[in-house]
Motif scaffolding. Structure first.
Motif, PDB file in Angstrom:
ATOM      1  N   UNK A   1      14.436  -5.500  87.573  1.00 13.26           N
ATOM      2  CA  UNK A   1      13.520  -4.385  87.825  1.00 13.26           C
ATOM      3  C   UNK A   1      12.716  -4.622  89.098  1.00 13.26           C
ATOM      4  N   UNK A   2      12.294  -5.856  89.287  1.00 11.42           N
ATOM      5  CA  UNK A   2      11.519  -6.193  90.480  1.00 11.42           C
ATOM      6  C   UNK A   2      12.406  -6.197  91.727  1.00 11.42           C
ATOM      7  N   UNK A   3      13.607  -6.735  91.605  1.00 12.95           N
ATOM      8  CA  UNK A   3      14.508  -6.853  92.758  1.00 12.95           C
ATOM      9  C   UNK A   3      14.886  -5.478  93.308  1.00 12.95           C
TER      10      UNK A   3
ATOM     11  N   UNK B   1      25.896  -7.822  84.636  1.00 11.24           N
ATOM     12  CA  UNK B   1      26.625  -6.550  84.731  1.00 11.24           C
ATOM     13  C   UNK B   1      26.174  -5.534  83.680  1.00 11.24           C
ATOM     14  N   UNK B   2      25.851  -6.001  82.470  1.00  9.90           N
ATOM     15  CA  UNK B   2      25.374  -5.087  81.436  1.00  9.90           C
ATOM     16  C   UNK B   2      24.012  -4.504  81.794  1.00  9.90           C
ATOM     17  N   UNK B   3      23.125  -5.334  82.334  1.00  6.66           N
ATOM     18  CA  UNK B   3      21.817  -4.837  82.763  1.00  6.66           C
ATOM     19  C   UNK B   3      21.970  -3.761  83.839  1.00  6.66           C
ATOM     20  N   UNK B   4      22.815  -4.043  84.829  1.00  6.07           N
ATOM     21  CA  UNK B   4      23.012  -3.088  85.916  1.00  6.07           C
ATOM     22  C   UNK B   4      23.635  -1.792  85.403  1.00  6.07           C
ATOM     23  N   UNK B   5      24.566  -1.912  84.471  1.00  7.48           N
ATOM     24  CA  UNK B   5      25.191  -0.717  83.889  1.00  7.48           C
ATOM     25  C   UNK B   5      24.156   0.095  83.105  1.00  7.48           C
ATOM     26  N   UNK B   6      23.267  -0.602  82.400  1.00  4.74           N
ATOM     27  CA  UNK B   6      22.225   0.082  81.639  1.00  4.74           C
ATOM     28  C   UNK B   6      21.281   0.843  82.567  1.00  4.74           C
ATOM     29  N   UNK B   7      20.852   0.201  83.643  1.00  2.96           N
ATOM     30  CA  UNK B   7      19.941   0.854  84.587  1.00  2.96           C
ATOM     31  C   UNK B   7      20.616   2.033  85.286  1.00  2.96           C
ATOM     32  N   UNK B   8      21.915   1.867  85.600  1.00  5.26           N
ATOM     33  CA  UNK B   8      22.650   2.958  86.249  1.00  5.26           C
ATOM     34  C   UNK B   8      22.832   4.137  85.298  1.00  5.26           C
ATOM     35  N   UNK B   9      23.191   3.846  84.038  1.00  6.95           N
ATOM     36  CA  UNK B   9      23.390   4.899  83.048  1.00  6.95           C
ATOM     37  C   UNK B   9      22.094   5.660  82.802  1.00  6.95           C
ATOM     38  N   UNK B  10      20.969   4.949  82.818  1.00  7.33           N
ATOM     39  CA  UNK B  10      19.666   5.591  82.599  1.00  7.33           C
ATOM     40  C   UNK B  10      19.178   6.338  83.828  1.00  7.33           C
ATOM     41  N   UNK B  11      19.909   6.233  84.944  1.00 16.81           N
ATOM     42  CA  UNK B  11      19.546   6.960  86.139  1.00 16.81           C
ATOM     43  C   UNK B  11      18.524   6.281  87.024  1.00 16.81           C
ATOM     44  N   UNK B  12      18.257   5.005  86.756  1.00 15.84           N
ATOM     45  CA  UNK B  12      17.249   4.290  87.541  1.00 15.84           C
ATOM     46  C   UNK B  12      17.837   3.543  88.740  1.00 15.84           C
ATOM     47  N   UNK B  13      19.149   3.412  88.764  1.00 18.37           N
ATOM     48  CA  UNK B  13      19.752   2.547  89.780  1.00 18.37           C
ATOM     49  C   UNK B  13      20.831   3.286  90.547  1.00 18.37           C
ATOM     50  N   UNK B  14      20.747   3.202  91.853  1.00 17.28           N
ATOM     51  CA  UNK B  14      21.782   3.728  92.732  1.00 17.28           C
ATOM     52  C   UNK B  14      22.722   2.588  93.084  1.00 17.28           C
ATOM     53  N   UNK B  15      23.980   2.708  92.713  1.00 13.92           N
ATOM     54  CA  UNK B  15      24.926   1.623  92.938  1.00 13.92           C
ATOM     55  C   UNK B  15      25.097   1.311  94.423  1.00 13.92           C
TER      56      UNK B  15
END
Length: 285
Positions: free
Chosen positions: A31-33, A268-282
């Motif tokens: 989240x911080x990164x 990878x699961x954390x990144x997938x979770x953040x992406x699915x929730x719409x918080x992360x741009x790949x």
């Protein structure tokens, strides 16, 4: 409750607790990164949680290695018992190898060279997994890729630990010989990079994960000392409550048994979770 065979629930529980602390710390790190939230991860409580999780993993891995060695070498009353704890070093996070902890142990007739090959294979497996993380992070995060992280460390330490596995008090002294120089190295940088794995950090070195032999192998040796003292001969030398039937303990123990697998897939699961929730741009990765 004393036990000469099978797994020790407290070992798996402690490893599982370390997994929970690691997952929490790494999620906050993500989240911080990616600037989704701000956390002070390098000082205060969160820094202690992150470091404490790593220390617990490594300490438990050293103890697990000593238990496995005692049983495989036939120094305990259950020489034919499976070498149940050292096969999940993690991990390491070790002296964490994998969650399969019921492989056949070597009997008292086993040659030391055969025993060493067992730890050599385990170390090479872990180091290879570390190289996979090096390759992946080199592609996606080239400025902070993992050059010698905890899996690399566990791979090397599984091999380096072999001469120390039958020792007890001597390991306390040897641990100091890694802690003290390691502390000194941690305050300095150098003009070369060939000895990063030992703790000689080059200038401007940054990595997502870094566990050099100095000082961290000292923690492995401390774990081996505790294992040879508290689980001499592969047998628990003290009484513990019969909590292994508790649901909470079973949950933590399950995490501990599968710590290597969890460590390998959690980011990878954390990144997938953040992406699915719409918080992360790949595209940011």
């Amino acid at each position: 409750m004393y036990r000469a065979k099978g797994r020790f629930w407290e070992i798996d529980f402690l490893r599982g607790l370390a997994v929970v602390l690691m997952l929490g710390y790494h999620f906050l790190y993500d989240l911080d990164f990616f600037r989704l939230a701000e956390f002070e991860l390098n000082s205060g409580l969160l820094s202690y949680i992150g470091r404490g999780a790593a220390e617990m993993f490594i300490l438990v891995s050293g103890a697990a290695l000593s238990i496995s060695y005692s049983r495989a070498n036939g120094t305990g009353s259950s020489s034919s018992t499976s070498a149940s704890h050292s096969s999940s070093t993690l991990a390491s996070f070790s002296a964490t190898s994998s969650s399969s902890t019921s492989s056949s142990a070597l009997t008292t007739s086993a040659f030391p060279s055969k025993l060493f090959r067992k730890y050599l294979r385990r170390g090479l497996k872990l180091f290879t997994l570390g190289l996979v993380l090096t390759a992946v992070t080199r592609i996606f995060l080239p400025e902070r890729y993992i050059l010698f992280g905890i899996l690399h460390f566990f791979g090397v330490s599984a091999i380096l630990a072999y001469p120390y596995l039958r020792l007890k008090e001597v390991n306390l002294l040897m641990a100091l010989l890694f802690f003290i120089p390691g502390y000194w190295l941690g305050t300095r940088t150098f003009g070369f990079s060939t000895l990063i794995w030992l703790g000689f950090r080059p200038e401007h070195f940054q990595a997502l994960d870094y566990f050099p032999v100095f000082p961290w192998f000292g923690m492995v040796l401390l774990g081996i000392y505790l294992g040879n003292s508290l689980y001499a001969g592969g047998i628990r030398q003290f009484a513990v409550p019969a909590f292994e039937g508790s649901g909470a303990v079973k949950g933590f123990a399950w995490l501990g048994k599968h710590s290597l697998f969890i460590y390998f897939i959690h980011q990878p699961l954390f990144l997938a979770l953040l992406w699915t929730a719409g918080y992360l741009d790949l595209n940011l990765i």
